[in-house]
Design an enzyme around this catalytic site. Structure first.
Site, PDB file in Angstrom:
ATOM      1  CE  LYS A 207      -3.398  -2.268   2.972  1.00 13.82           C
ATOM      2  NZ  LYS A 207      -4.001  -2.244   4.335  1.00 13.82           N
ATOM      3  N   GLY A 208       2.102   1.136   0.433  1.00 12.05           N
ATOM      4  CA  GLY A 208       2.895   2.311   0.784  1.00 12.05           C
ATOM      5  C   GLY A 208       3.076   3.339  -0.318  1.00 12.05           C
TER       6      GLY A 208
ATOM      7  CG  ASP B 241       6.747   2.548   0.544  1.00  8.35           C
ATOM      8  OD1 ASP B 241       7.509   1.680   0.049  1.00  8.35           O
ATOM      9  OD2 ASP B 241       6.035   2.315   1.536  1.00  8.35           O
TER      10      ASP B 241
ATOM     11  CG  ASP C  91      15.158  -0.515   5.345  1.00  6.76           C
ATOM     12  OD1 ASP C  91      16.318  -0.117   5.493  1.00  6.76           O
ATOM     13  OD2 ASP C  91      14.474  -0.945   6.282  1.00  6.76           O
TER      14      ASP C  91
ATOM     15  CG  PHE D  17      10.075   2.819  11.220  1.00  6.56           C
ATOM     16  CD1 PHE D  17      10.317   1.665  10.497  1.00  6.56           C
ATOM     17  CD2 PHE D  17       8.772   3.286  11.320  1.00  6.56           C
ATOM     18  CE1 PHE D  17       9.274   0.976   9.882  1.00  6.56           C
ATOM     19  CE2 PHE D  17       7.725   2.608  10.713  1.00  6.56           C
ATOM     20  CZ  PHE D  17       7.978   1.445  10.002  1.00  6.56           C
ATOM     21  CB  VAL D  18      10.435   7.811   7.775  1.00  4.06           C
ATOM     22  CG1 VAL D  18      11.764   8.409   8.197  1.00  4.06           C
ATOM     23  CG2 VAL D  18      10.613   6.902   6.565  1.00  4.06           C
TER      24      VAL D  18
HETATM   25  P1  5GP Z   1      13.060  -3.515   2.416  1.00  2.00           P
HETATM   26  O1  5GP Z   1      12.503  -4.833   2.068  1.00  2.00           O
HETATM   27  O2  5GP Z   1      13.724  -2.779   1.301  1.00  2.00           O
HETATM   28  O3  5GP Z   1      13.922  -3.582   3.653  1.00  2.00           O
HETATM   29  O4  5GP Z   1      11.870  -2.603   2.894  1.00  2.00           O
HETATM   30  C1  5GP Z   1      10.805  -2.361   2.073  1.00  2.00           C
HETATM   31  C2  5GP Z   1       9.531  -2.253   2.869  1.00  2.00           C
HETATM   32  O5  5GP Z   1       9.761  -2.216   4.295  1.00  2.00           O
HETATM   33  C3  5GP Z   1       8.867  -0.969   2.507  1.00  2.00           C
HETATM   34  O6  5GP Z   1       8.043  -1.107   1.357  1.00  2.00           O
HETATM   35  C4  5GP Z   1       8.116  -0.663   3.779  1.00  2.00           C
HETATM   36  O7  5GP Z   1       6.913  -1.367   3.773  1.00  2.00           O
HETATM   37  C5  5GP Z   1       8.991  -1.221   4.881  1.00  2.00           C
HETATM   38  N1  5GP Z   1       9.886  -0.186   5.455  1.00  2.00           N
HETATM   39  C6  5GP Z   1      11.233  -0.161   5.428  1.00  2.00           C
HETATM   40  N2  5GP Z   1      11.711   0.934   6.059  1.00  2.00           N
HETATM   41  C7  5GP Z   1      10.611   1.619   6.470  1.00  2.00           C
HETATM   42  C8  5GP Z   1      10.429   2.853   7.186  1.00  2.00           C
HETATM   43  O8  5GP Z   1      11.362   3.581   7.576  1.00  2.00           O
HETATM   44  N3  5GP Z   1       9.148   3.212   7.430  1.00  2.00           N
HETATM   45  C9  5GP Z   1       8.060   2.476   7.034  1.00  2.00           C
HETATM   46  N4  5GP Z   1       6.844   2.944   7.343  1.00  2.00           N
HETATM   47  N5  5GP Z   1       8.196   1.315   6.375  1.00  2.00           N
HETATM   48  C10 5GP Z   1       9.455   0.895   6.089  1.00  2.00           C
END
Ligand code: 5GP
Length: 182
Positions: A43-44, A100, A103, A154-155
């Site tokens: 959803k992000g 969105d 990470d 964490f945002v």
């Molecule tokens: P990754 O798999 O790249 O670590 O993270 C991707 C997903 O993790 C993003 O689509 C999001 O859902 C969640 N995520 C990672 N860091 C953040 C953050 O700082 N804030 C939020 N709200 N979600 C995050």
């Protein structure tokens, strides 16, 4: 005054608008004369996708993917599943996956969303992410278009949530430390 749980504004509404416009200008230039599909990851990415699409000034199709992840509320869990793939409209077209935030990169890597879109016949695939947290990357996933590099905090806001809340904030805010499970 900031809402409960938000320690500070990291990226203001005005800064986001400027960043999104810059990305839209670049994408409009890069894909001029090409058939482009934006695939928003729900959803992000819903607010970012909507604002980005409005500012792109070439014809564009829009589709969605839903990737579910399981585990902690503030950490990437490493367990992901695609619960909705893009439609066949990607076949023969150029695709930009709109995220969105990237990470660790595990969500895109383990879901193999780009691989599935390629199998569906896309000509090429790039990634556009509003936010990029390079410090935590543990995969080879790199956004081709990035709005903002941010620190390891964490945002929330502008589509990003914590336990389903805060998505409607018009800015990117930092969640208070007490919510972190470090
Ligand atoms: P990754 O798999 O790249 O670590 O993270 C991707 C997903 O993790 C993003 O689509 C999001 O859902 C969640 N995520 C990672 N860091 C953040 C953050 O700082 N804030 C939020 N709200 N979600 C995050």
């Amino acid at each position: 005054m900031l809402p409960d749980g938000i320690s500070k504004i990291l990226i203001s509404e005005e800064e986001i608008a400027q960043g999104v416009q810059r990305l839209a200008n670049q994408i409009s230039l890069d894909y001029s004369g090409k058939e482009l599909v934006l695939v928003g990851v729900l959803k992000g990415a819903f607010i970012f996708l909507s604002d980005l699409a409005k500012r792109i000034n070439i014809p564009v199709m829009i589709d969605f993917a839903v990737i579910s992840s399981y585990g902690g509320a503030t950490k990437s869990s490493g367990c992901v599943k695609i619960s909705k793939e893009p439609d066949e409209c990607v076949s023969g077209r150029h695709v930009i996956i709109v995220e969105d935030i990237v990470d660790t990169g595990l969500t895109l890597k383990l879901s193999n969303l780009a691989g599935k879109i390629r199998q569906a016949g896309a000509v090429d695939i790039r990634i556009c992410s509003l936010l990029n947290k390079p410090d935590r990357r543990c995969t080879d996933i790199r956004p081709d278009y990035t709005g903002f590099d941010i620190p390891d905090k964490f945002v929330v806001g502008y589509g990003l949530d914590y336990n389903g809340l805060y998505r409607n904030l018009p800015y990117i805010g930092i969640l208070e430390d007490k919510f972190y499970s470090k």
